[in-house]
Design a protein around this motif. Structure first.
Motif, PDB file in Angstrom:
ATOM      1  N   LYS A 111       0.827  -1.212   0.000  1.00 40.30           N
ATOM      2  CA  LYS A 111       0.000   0.000   0.000  1.00 40.30           C
ATOM      3  C   LYS A 111       0.862   1.263   0.000  1.00 40.30           C
ATOM      4  O   LYS A 111       0.510   2.262  -0.638  1.00 40.30           O
ATOM      5  CB  LYS A 111      -0.940  -0.014   1.203  1.00 40.30           C
ATOM      6  N   LEU A 112       1.975   1.222   0.713  1.00 41.71           N
ATOM      7  CA  LEU A 112       2.865   2.381   0.756  1.00 41.71           C
ATOM      8  C   LEU A 112       3.436   2.672  -0.627  1.00 41.71           C
ATOM      9  O   LEU A 112       3.442   3.826  -1.091  1.00 41.71           O
ATOM     10  CB  LEU A 112       3.991   2.118   1.765  1.00 41.71           C
ATOM     11  N   CYS A 113       3.896   1.634  -1.311  1.00 42.00           N
ATOM     12  CA  CYS A 113       4.459   1.817  -2.651  1.00 42.00           C
ATOM     13  C   CYS A 113       3.386   2.232  -3.654  1.00 42.00           C
ATOM     14  O   CYS A 113       3.654   3.028  -4.564  1.00 42.00           O
ATOM     15  CB  CYS A 113       5.150   0.534  -3.111  1.00 42.00           C
ATOM     16  N   ASN A 114       2.174   1.716  -3.500  1.00 45.30           N
ATOM     17  CA  ASN A 114       1.092   2.096  -4.406  1.00 45.30           C
ATOM     18  C   ASN A 114       0.739   3.577  -4.287  1.00 45.30           C
ATOM     19  O   ASN A 114       0.310   4.200  -5.269  1.00 45.30           O
ATOM     20  CB  ASN A 114      -0.157   1.258  -4.131  1.00 45.30           C
TER      21      ASN A 114
ATOM     22  N   ALA B 267       2.948   5.928  -3.449  1.00 45.38           N
ATOM     23  CA  ALA B 267       4.131   6.740  -3.729  1.00 45.38           C
ATOM     24  C   ALA B 267       4.193   7.137  -5.205  1.00 45.38           C
ATOM     25  O   ALA B 267       3.657   6.446  -6.078  1.00 45.38           O
ATOM     26  CB  ALA B 267       5.391   5.972  -3.351  1.00 45.38           C
ATOM     27  N   PRO B 268       4.858   8.247  -5.514  1.00 43.20           N
ATOM     28  CA  PRO B 268       4.973   8.686  -6.910  1.00 43.20           C
ATOM     29  C   PRO B 268       6.001   7.870  -7.681  1.00 43.20           C
ATOM     30  O   PRO B 268       6.901   7.261  -7.102  1.00 43.20           O
ATOM     31  CB  PRO B 268       5.427  10.142  -6.771  1.00 43.20           C
ATOM     32  N   GLY B 269       5.869   7.857  -9.000  1.00 46.83           N
ATOM     33  CA  GLY B 269       6.883   7.251  -9.865  1.00 46.83           C
ATOM     34  C   GLY B 269       7.034   5.761  -9.656  1.00 46.83           C
ATOM     35  O   GLY B 269       6.075   5.041  -9.375  1.00 46.83           O
ATOM     36  N   ASN B 270       8.266   5.295  -9.793  1.00 46.62           N
ATOM     37  CA  ASN B 270       8.573   3.869  -9.711  1.00 46.62           C
ATOM     38  C   ASN B 270       9.229   3.508  -8.384  1.00 46.62           C
ATOM     39  O   ASN B 270      10.175   2.720  -8.330  1.00 46.62           O
ATOM     40  CB  ASN B 270       9.492   3.463 -10.872  1.00 46.62           C
ATOM     41  N   LEU B 271       8.719   4.084  -7.302  1.00 47.99           N
ATOM     42  CA  LEU B 271       9.202   3.738  -5.959  1.00 47.99           C
ATOM     43  C   LEU B 271       8.471   2.479  -5.506  1.00 47.99           C
ATOM     44  O   LEU B 271       7.566   2.507  -4.673  1.00 47.99           O
ATOM     45  CB  LEU B 271       8.944   4.899  -4.997  1.00 47.99           C
ATOM     46  N   ASN B 272       8.898   1.352  -6.046  1.00 47.80           N
ATOM     47  CA  ASN B 272       8.167   0.101  -5.844  1.00 47.80           C
ATOM     48  C   ASN B 272       8.826  -0.848  -4.864  1.00 47.80           C
ATOM     49  O   ASN B 272       8.359  -1.993  -4.701  1.00 47.80           O
ATOM     50  CB  ASN B 272       7.979  -0.598  -7.193  1.00 47.80           C
ATOM     51  N   ARG B 273       9.892  -0.397  -4.209  1.00 41.99           N
ATOM     52  CA  ARG B 273      10.543  -1.228  -3.199  1.00 41.99           C
ATOM     53  C   ARG B 273      10.646  -0.452  -1.894  1.00 41.99           C
ATOM     54  O   ARG B 273      10.916   0.750  -1.886  1.00 41.99           O
ATOM     55  CB  ARG B 273      11.948  -1.646  -3.662  1.00 41.99           C
ATOM     56  N   VAL B 274      10.445  -1.151  -0.781  1.00 45.27           N
ATOM     57  CA  VAL B 274      10.532  -0.507   0.527  1.00 45.27           C
ATOM     58  C   VAL B 274      11.512  -1.278   1.406  1.00 45.27           C
ATOM     59  O   VAL B 274      11.469  -2.508   1.481  1.00 45.27           O
ATOM     60  CB  VAL B 274       9.146  -0.409   1.200  1.00 45.27           C
TER      61      VAL B 274
END
Length: 486
Positions: free
Chosen positions: A98-101, A103-110
């Motif tokens: 949910k956090l990555c969804n 977030a802007p752009g391609n910030l797909n890893r946490v």
């Protein structure tokens, strides 16, 4: 009822408090917070206080929120902690998605950690590792902005520039350079002063010759909290992003303080459509309940670290309580509630009233030099008054005001002679009015009751000016000249 004198003694004999000169601390009246509800805290003697700094900028929905309490309790009935090293758990998997969804752009890893310093340190280390893996090991310099504060670990101290906080440790710092901060003054949604040209020109000139040695740039978007709520003008962050892209360096956004509704949106950078390479989060992420932090990372940086174990591309970093299940569970509920608070317009209404109240009560106050406010952040900068000498550092006037404010049911924190005001996001209009009234009473008590404005004899506007014993505002004096005294 707790035995407060015994707690006082134990505290004086054994505690070492952060950012405190303990010789001084032990001479002050002590305060032991025992419980909280909403925007209020109670001490061990039953006295209540409005929490005007959101327990160091972490609290979103007040203390003892029923929804957040329920999330913690539900997780406790399952498991309090399970290692994230080689294992996962439902709360972290769902919260990460949910956090990555959001977030802007391609910030797909946490990458989870447990405080803001660690969130920034992770981004710094990953930036360095990325450039090494790309065959550019000389890219190890970090750029920060003057006045920046990103934490107290070695890497974050180098990225920041916080004077007395960090200067004695400078011999241990990473290779770093700092560009000038822009000038901006915003109150109640109105930009009263703004100049970004000098700052951006210095950054561009430096990158023109040194970008090949730079790994990343770290900046707090829009508001430098620990510098005294120093602000950046509209469009400044977008220009910094443009320069980072032009010269091919990583952009690390330190949203530890400004995210999760503090400036009115879930993430501050979305207000100018900025897409960083790293987005660092903490404080409000778990609503002020438990330590939790996160570093969101672009896909390309994650992919650069992939390979076989023998390829030596693994990112060797971790913390014992990484992705603690209780923290992730309460953060999930906090995220859900924040989205509703923002989308309903309620947060925007609170921010507008907050700015109006500060302007109404302090904008022309004789002991207030300036007010810097954006979102639910503010600094009320005190001074001795027009034409008077400034206070000495020994006077600790800001701290004297904050100590006195306790008698007026407020918990305040100073930065030098500025009062930093960062309330929970759910503070009511009545509580904002209460806060302003009690700060005014405290200023009168500590600094002396100031002269009160009275209506101009000609136009009725408030003024402190006296001509021949009668009140005359500046515009009327200019318009009427010598006849004012007639």
């Amino acid at each position: 009822m707790a035995d407060t004198p015994k707690l006082d003694r134990w505290d004086r004999e054994h505690a070492w408090h952060p950012f405190s000169q303990m010789q001084e601390y032990c001479s002050w009246p002590q305060l032991h917070v025992e419980r909280g509800r909403g925007c209020w805290l109670w001490d061990t003697d039953g006295n209540r206080y409005l929490d005007t700094n959101a327990s160091v900028w972490t609290n979103t929905f007040g203390h003892n929120d029923p929804d957040l309490n329920a999330a913690v309790t539900a997780q406790l009935e399952k498991v309090a902690h399970s290692t994230y090293l080689g294992l996962s758990h439902p709360a972290a998997a769902e919260f990460g998605r949910k956090l990555c969804n959001e977030a802007p752009g391609n910030l797909n890893r946490v990458f989870f950690s447990d405080n803001g310093s660690n969130a920034i340190e992770i981004a710094l280390k990953l930036s360095y590792q990325y450039w090494q893996l790309q065959g550019q090991p000389q890219r190890k310099r970090v750029i920060g902005m003057q006045g920046g504060y990103h934490g107290d670990t070695i890497g974050t101290m180098a990225a920041g520039q916080s004077g007395r906080f960090h200067e004695r440790f400078s011999a241990w710092f990473l290779d770093s350079w700092h560009f000038p901060a822009p000038h901006c003054h915003e109150l109640n949604g109105e930009v009263r002063e703004a100049d970004a040209n000098t700052s951006l020109s210095a950054l561009e000139a430096y990158l023109t010759t040194e970008a090949h040695n730079v790994a990343c740039l770290v900046i707090e978007p829009f508001v430098q909290g620990a510098a005294g709520m120093l602000q950046q003008p509209p469009g400044f962050l977008k220009e910094v992003e443009r320069l980072c892209r032009r010269f091919g360096i990583h952009l690390i956004l330190d949203e530890v303080f400004v995210a999760f509704g503090r400036l009115g949106s879930l993430f501050a950078c979305t207000q100018e459509s900025v897409e960083p390479d790293f987005l660092c989060l903490a404080k409000g992420i778990s609503a002020g309940y438990v330590p939790l932090a996160a570093t969101l990372i672009q896909d390309s940086i994650y992919e650069a670290c992939l390979g076989k174990w023998t390829d030596d591309r693994t990112f060797f970093h971790g913390h014992t309580f990484t992705a603690n299940p209780i923290g992730c569970a309460v953060a999930l509920k906090n995220l859900e509630k924040l989205k509703d608070l923002v989308s309903s317009g309620q947060l925007a209404e609170t921010i507008e009233y907050f700015g109006q109240a500060l302007a109404h009560n302090f904008d022309k106050h004789p002991y207030v030099r300036t007010i810097r406010q954006r979102g639910l952040t503010a600094a009320v900068e005190l001074y001795a008054g027009e034409g008077k000498e400034t206070w000495s550092i020994e006077a600790r006037m800001g701290w004297q005001v904050c100590l006195a404010a306790r008698k007026h049911e407020l918990i305040l924190r100073p930065l030098g002679d500025s009062l930093l005001i960062v309330p929970p996001l759910v503070i009511s209009e009545e509580e904002i009015d209460f806060m302003c009234d009690r700060i005014l009473r405290t200023l009168d008590e500590v600094l002396g009751e100031p002269p009160r404005a009275i209506p101009c004899k000609f136009c009725g506007s408030p003024t402190l000016n006296q001509v021949a014993g009668e009140a005359v505002c500046d515009p009327c004096y200019v318009e009427r000249g010598a006849c004012c005294a007639d």
